[in-house]
Design a protein around this motif. Structure first.
Motif, PDB file in Angstrom:
ATOM      1  N   HIS A 148      28.643  38.532  36.881  1.00 36.37           N
ATOM      2  CA  HIS A 148      29.371  39.627  37.532  1.00 36.37           C
ATOM      3  C   HIS A 148      30.811  39.240  37.872  1.00 36.37           C
ATOM      4  N   ASP A 151      33.344  42.353  38.013  1.00 28.39           N
ATOM      5  CA  ASP A 151      33.225  43.152  39.251  1.00 28.39           C
ATOM      6  C   ASP A 151      33.829  42.410  40.432  1.00 28.39           C
ATOM      7  N   ARG A 152      33.542  41.103  40.511  1.00 25.48           N
ATOM      8  CA  ARG A 152      33.980  40.308  41.673  1.00 25.48           C
ATOM      9  C   ARG A 152      35.497  40.170  41.686  1.00 25.48           C
ATOM     10  N   TRP A 154      37.660  42.276  40.259  1.00 28.67           N
ATOM     11  CA  TRP A 154      38.226  43.603  40.557  1.00 28.67           C
ATOM     12  C   TRP A 154      38.183  43.877  42.049  1.00 28.67           C
ATOM     13  N   LYS A 155      37.042  43.585  42.684  1.00 27.64           N
ATOM     14  CA  LYS A 155      36.860  43.823  44.139  1.00 27.64           C
ATOM     15  C   LYS A 155      37.861  42.978  44.926  1.00 27.64           C
ATOM     16  N   GLN A 158      41.145  44.620  44.711  1.00 29.61           N
ATOM     17  CA  GLN A 158      41.214  45.818  45.563  1.00 29.61           C
ATOM     18  C   GLN A 158      41.372  45.428  47.031  1.00 29.61           C
ATOM     19  N   ASP A 159      40.770  44.293  47.403  1.00 27.13           N
ATOM     20  CA  ASP A 159      40.867  43.827  48.797  1.00 27.13           C
ATOM     21  C   ASP A 159      42.155  43.065  49.070  1.00 27.13           C
ATOM     22  N   THR A 194      40.455  51.819  38.571  1.00 24.92           N
ATOM     23  CA  THR A 194      39.002  51.811  38.802  1.00 24.92           C
ATOM     24  C   THR A 194      38.399  50.565  38.150  1.00 24.92           C
ATOM     25  N   LEU A 195      37.172  50.243  38.554  1.00 25.63           N
ATOM     26  CA  LEU A 195      36.464  49.102  37.957  1.00 25.63           C
ATOM     27  C   LEU A 195      36.320  49.296  36.456  1.00 25.63           C
TER      28      LEU A 195
END
Ligand SMILES: Nc1nc2c(c(=O)[nH]1)N[C@@H](CN(C=O)c1ccc(C(=O)N[C@@H](CCC(=O)O)C(=O)O)cc1)CN2
Ligand SMILES: NCC(=O)N[C@@H]1O[C@H](COP(=O)([O-])[O-])[C@@H](O)[C@H]1O
Length: 248
Positions: A148, A151-152, A154-155, A158-159, A194-195
């Motif tokens: 993953h 996803d990690r 990208w997150k 975003q943070d 977006t992801l």
């Protein structure tokens, strides 16, 4: 002979397809001789078959049959057997280690979405057999090891924790995703993305990196084998000279 390649997959095989397409276009400095999947339903198996490439599966859940998730020691032993059998399959063409007639041993193994950790029970025999193994990972060196990763990353973007994601091709060692990088491609993380949009950009970069990175290793393997040929030629000449000097 062209450097022989085995590709390990577990899923869709879009990166395998990039390698197949590159070989067809004469842009891969090696020959894909087999594809091994850890999943029987991997679409990558269809991609390989349609390209006329031999396919095999090596399925961990088949080793777990008759055990439950709570039987930790039993599953650990079964997993080790899975790894030992995988090493045999790669080196000899059969899980029992009996050499298979006409089996073409790979000089290079490319993990292209192979989603299982390879234990030393695999890596050590491969090293002894002189087989190089590399991996495609959708993150920068030292960031987001394991699954993953897209996803990690990208997150984290975003943070506001990071501004760069990336893709790397690296050598495979026991420590997961910590082998020396062969090729690294960075991607800017975008706040308003977006992801799915980021994932699409990552995959596009992967499909270039997998070919570029594999060719980098293929170049070194070809140089190594030509050096070996030259040294054996020199040894042959020297032995001829020593024989002729003994006769004189
Ligand atoms: N010894 C190594 N094995 C593998 C490496 C590596 O660098 N060293 N790279 C991976 C590929 N990979 C990331 O690039 C990766 C794939 C899967 C896992 C993982 O944790 N797998 C779990 C199962 C996860 C699942 O089923 O969803 C497991 O094996 O138990 C980590 C990293 C290939 N192998
Ligand atoms: N840690 C390994 C890992 O996450 N690998 C990832 O699996 C996908 C395989 O796609 P594909 O089957 O379409 O080539 C790719 O995104 C690759 O980066």
């Amino acid at each position: 002979m062209s450097v022989t390649i085995t590709v390990l997959i577990s899923g869709s095989g879009t990166n395998l397809q990039a390698l197949i397409d590159a070989e067809k276009a004469g842009k891969l400095d090696g020959t894909i001789t087999q594809v091994i999947s850890s999943s029987e339903t991997a679409f990558g198996l269809k991609r390989a078959s349609e390209a006329g490439i031999a396919t095999k599966t090596h399925i961990l859940k088949n080793y777990y049959k008759g055990t439950t998730k709570d039987q930790i020691a039993e599953r650990k032993a079964k997993r080790e057997q899975f790894n030992k059998d995988l090493a045999n399959l790669l080196i000899y063409g059969s899980t029992d280690g009996e050499p298979v007639k006409d089996y073409i041993k790979p000089q290079l193994i490319v993990c292209a979405g192979w989603m299982l950790i390879l234990s030393p029970a695999v890596l050590t025999p491969l090293e002894k057999a002189g087989i190089t193994i590399i991996n495609l990972h959708p993150a920068l060196p030292g960031a987001f090891d394991g699954t993953h990763a897209i996803d990690r990353a990208w997150k984290a973007g975003q943070d506001g924790e990071i501004t760069k994601g990336g893709v790397m091709i690296h050598r495979v060692i026991a420590e997961v995703d910590r082998g020396s990088p062969i090729l690294v491609k960075e991607l800017d993380l975008k706040k308003d993305e977006t992801l799915e949009q980021y994932e699409d950009r990552v995959h596009a970069v992967e499909h270039v990196a997998i070919v570029e990175g594999t060719n980098i290793i293929l170049k070194t393997l070809k140089e190594k084998s030509s050096l070996k040929e030259k040294s054996s030629d020199v040894e042959e000449e020297l032995s001829k000279l020593s024989i002729s000097s003994e006769k004189e």
